[in-house]
Write a protein that holds these residues in place. Structure first.
Motif, mmCIF file in Angstrom:
data_model
loop_
_atom_site.group_PDB
_atom_site.id
_atom_site.type_symbol
_atom_site.label_atom_id
_atom_site.label_comp_id
_atom_site.label_asym_id
_atom_site.label_seq_id
_atom_site.Cartn_x
_atom_site.Cartn_y
_atom_site.Cartn_z
ATOM 1 N N TYR A 200 28.084 51.501 66.180
ATOM 2 C CA TYR A 200 29.049 50.730 66.970
ATOM 3 C C TYR A 200 28.431 50.281 68.282
ATOM 4 O O TYR A 200 28.711 49.182 68.787
ATOM 5 N N SER A 223 37.728 52.336 67.646
ATOM 6 C CA SER A 223 36.488 51.556 67.641
ATOM 7 C C SER A 223 36.224 50.972 66.265
ATOM 8 O O SER A 223 35.736 49.841 66.144
ATOM 9 N N CYS A 378 31.218 54.064 63.186
ATOM 10 C CA CYS A 378 32.098 54.064 64.371
ATOM 11 C C CYS A 378 32.758 55.433 64.428
ATOM 12 O O CYS A 378 33.931 55.599 64.076
#
Length: 709
Positions: A200, A223, A378
């Motif tokens: 991420y 996220s 993520c």
């Protein structure tokens, strides 16, 4: 005579050598402070404000060239999910902080985040600008470009101190270390093929880079959904994979769960538009690249295999066949498989991935059988423990998979006296249960830590307000309708009322899990009359947050309230640490002598005379064993003539000539009233006087004044 100049010359040489040594010693002496704040993010700046206000010897050390550097990078797609609700219909600063999730606490009524952005969900670039404004206008002592690489504890004749060494070798010494570095390091889970994934923190944020690509995202937090949402209009399909089902913030009441601003993929998943969510263990998987990309296609029926299936629970025992999509690009496409199916090192390295190494070879309905162009991790962030040596390293917490340091209920590191953890990193105290990992929560826990420090190191007791018991009812109603600290840090920070006969002491926003240590942390002994604790809580009865019967409206059923509502606990003695350990599951406090729930309110306005005011008064009367009814002058006159001992309200307000209202008109708080003088978001530190509407004359017309039962 010739010996005298030689002796003088020798003396001067020795003197010069001593002076040079003294200068070197001074140069090598570390900078000494009472308080070092490590990190100039929102928690560090908030701590700096309280230290500056108290005129303490402190410094804030920041490794980057400006404050709030986390927000220069994250969130990657540049939209904050913290609410910036500017218009509430009120002018009360304390109430408005209930709906302002970005501003820090200060004495400046204009030093709010809305000066930088007026968006409900502001751009991330706005927050470093706000922190710069906050530091500049309050004159905070911040040193930028100080990259601390080592923290150790040393024992000196004056006691334990912490030594901080930066990358240039400069040392800083402090008695108390406040660590507010946040969570920076990406969380990593080891599995075969992790090197084929993108993080991420580094993945492209340009949706055009994902045109017609199949994307697998490992993780189901904000996220992950933020990343998925940005590419929904370009990617051919987006799948999210993690061990746990998605948790929605509006269902769990935990702001760290998936927020609606990021959940558009739930629509495309449930309406069957190629995107989806799958559950499975991360430690059990592998990511492999097939260079021929022919997909799994057995020529003979495969053997029956046992293993765990992504998207299903428990073991599976199936057989079948399937075929993957054609490859895109020259490097081959990526497959998610089970680590158990990779039977040799060549396969694990990705050089010889056969059809039998893929789950679809053995189970043709495997959820994630199609290949992917990209796999993105993520998985959140973790605290950086590496800068602490053994003498100063707090242990890993037992929650959040050990990503956070373990801290005491007053946020001091376990086994590291004098080292306190502030901000997001201190979220282990209320992980998944309150807002301590977010700005609108930890701005209050930082203030609580400052009050602990003031008592421990400077002998300044926790700020309190002396009240007559006849004023307590109105004061509590004011707090539940205005106070932002207990409202945001529900179940964690609570108001404590020390009962002293006809008088009481009111302490605001004490960490309730530290209640057994209240005398030492706050400097207030617990009287024989006992104490009351006021907290805000959600109900323990999990219900459909949007379904029928989701809320209670009858005050006699207040204990069944599901949404945020005030709860009062009465103890005739101070709970012990053993009591705290044995408290019922989901309770913020041990079982009390008596408990009172104020019925949840759709408007979060607990000012109804019948539903809120009267039940509260009766509960206080039960705990205090006194009559707390409020009367008008005519009634007090009659009671004084007919009773040997009139109620305390009449005794204080009428017979002692402190004043009672003479007209039958109940007081009700004006909705747009500004906070009383001396009472703002940081009011209680200054020891404010009573506001005018709670003066002895004013309390006679409280919410229950017309209920002469």
């Amino acid at each position: 005579m010739d010996r005298f100049p030689a002796a003088l010359l020798l003396f001067l040489v020795l003197l010069l050598s001593a002076a040079i040594g003294l200068v070197r010693a001074v140069i090598d002496q570390p900078d000494r402070y009472d308080y070092c704040v490590l990190g100039a993010g929102p928690a560090g700046m908030q701590a700096g404000h309280f230290l500056a206000k108290a005129n303490r010897n402190y410094v804030i050390l920041e490794r980057n060239s400006g404050p709030g550097s986390f927000f220069n990078i994250y969130p990657r797609h540049r939209k904050l999910i913290s609410i910036n609700k500017i218009y509430t219909g009120r002018r009360n600063r304390e109430f408005n902080l209930r709906h302002d999730w970005n501003s820090l606490l200060s004495d400046r009524p204009d030093l709010l985040f809305q000066r930088i952005s007026r968006d409900l969900y502001p751009p991330a670039d706005a927050y470093p600008r706000y922190l710069s404004l906050f530091a500049e206008e309050l004159g905070l002592e911040v040193r930028y470009g100080v990259d601390v690489g080592r923290v150790r504890a040393v024992q000196t004749p004056s006691g334990r101190r912490y030594m901080l060494t930066d990358r240039k070798g400069t040392e800083y010494s402090c008695r108390v270390l406040l660590v507010s570095t946040g969570l920076w390091d990406p969380q990593k889970v080891e599995f075969p093929g992790r090197d084929l994934t993108e993080g991420y923190e580094a993945v492209s944020v340009d949706p055009e880079d994902f045109v017609d690509q199949a994307v697998l995202i490992l993780g189901k937090g904000n996220s992950a959904f933020e990343t998925a949402q940005s590419i929904l209009g370009r990617a051919s399909r987006v799948h999210l994979y993690s061990p746990s089902p998605v948790r929605l913030a509006w269902q769990t009441h935990y702001v760290g769960d998936l927020r609606a601003v990021n959940n558009e993929l739930l629509d495309t998943y449930q309406l069957k538009s190629l995107d989806g969510l799958v559950e499975g263990g991360l430690e059990d998987i592998a990511i492999v690249r097939r260079h021929d990309d022919q997909g799994p296609h057995p020529s003979t029926p495969p053997p029956r295999r046992r293993g765990r299936r992504a998207g299903g629970a428990g073991p599976r025992e199936t057989e079948g066949e399937g075929r993957g999509e054609g490859r895109k690009g020259g490097g081959g496409r990526l497959y998610l498989t089970l680590a158990d199916l990779l039977d040799n090192q060549d396969v694990r390295n990705g050089s010889r991935v056969a059809a039998a190494n893929l789950p679809a070879y053995h189970y043709d309905n495997f959820s994630l059988r199609q290949p992917y162009d990209r796999v993105i991790t993520c998985l959140g962030f973790t605290f950086n423990f590496s800068i602490f040596d053994g003498s100063a390293r707090p242990p890993n917490s037992e929650v959040a998979r050990g990503r956070l340091p373990a801290v005491s209920p007053w946020y001091e590191g376990r086994g590291t006296p004098g080292l306190f953890i502030l901000g997001t990193a201190a979220h282990s105290r209320d992980y998944r249960s309150s807002a301590g990992g977010f700005i609108h929560g930890f701005r209050y826990t930082v203030r609580a830590v400052h009050r602990v420090l003031e008592q421990r190191y400077h002998g300044n007791r926790w700020p309190s307000t002396p009240l007559s018991v006849t004023q307590l009812h109105s004061w509590i109603l004011r707090r539940v309708n205005e106070a932002s600290g207990p409202y945001q840090m529900f179940g964690v920070l609570g108001d404590v009322v020390l009962l002293k006969g006809s008088q009481c002491e009111y302490l605001e926003e004490f960490p309730v899990q530290a209640l057994p240590q209240l005398p030492s942390l706050a400097g207030h002994p617990v009287p024989q009359g006992g104490l009351l604790v006021l907290v805000m809580q959600y109900g323990l009865n999990r219900s459909d947050s949007l379904g029928p019967g989701r809320s209670e409206s009858e005050w006699t059923q207040a204990w069944r309230s599901n949404f945020l509502h005030p709860v009062l606990y009465y103890y005739d003695r101070l709970p012990t640490e053993r009591d705290m350990r044995r408290r019922p599951a989901g309770w913020p406090l041990p079982r009390p002598k008596a408990v009172h729930h104020m019925i949840e309110d759709f408007l979060t306005e607990w000012d109804g005379p019948v539903s809120h005011g009267q039940p509260l008064r009766r509960f206080l009367e039960h705990c205090l064993r006194t009559d707390l009814r409020a009367f008008y002058a005519e009634t007090c006159f009659l009671l004084s003539l007919t009773h040997r001992r009139p109620p305390p309200f009449c005794q204080r307000g009428y017979l002692e000539r402190q004043g009672v209202a003479g007209e039958a008109r109940a007081w009700r708080p004006p909705r747009d009233e500004a906070p009383p003088s001396g009472h703002d978001s940081d009011s209680s530190e200054a020891g404010p006087s009573l506001p005018s509407y709670l003066s002895p004359a004013g309390t006679s017309v409280s919410l229950g004044s017309k209920l002469e039962l």
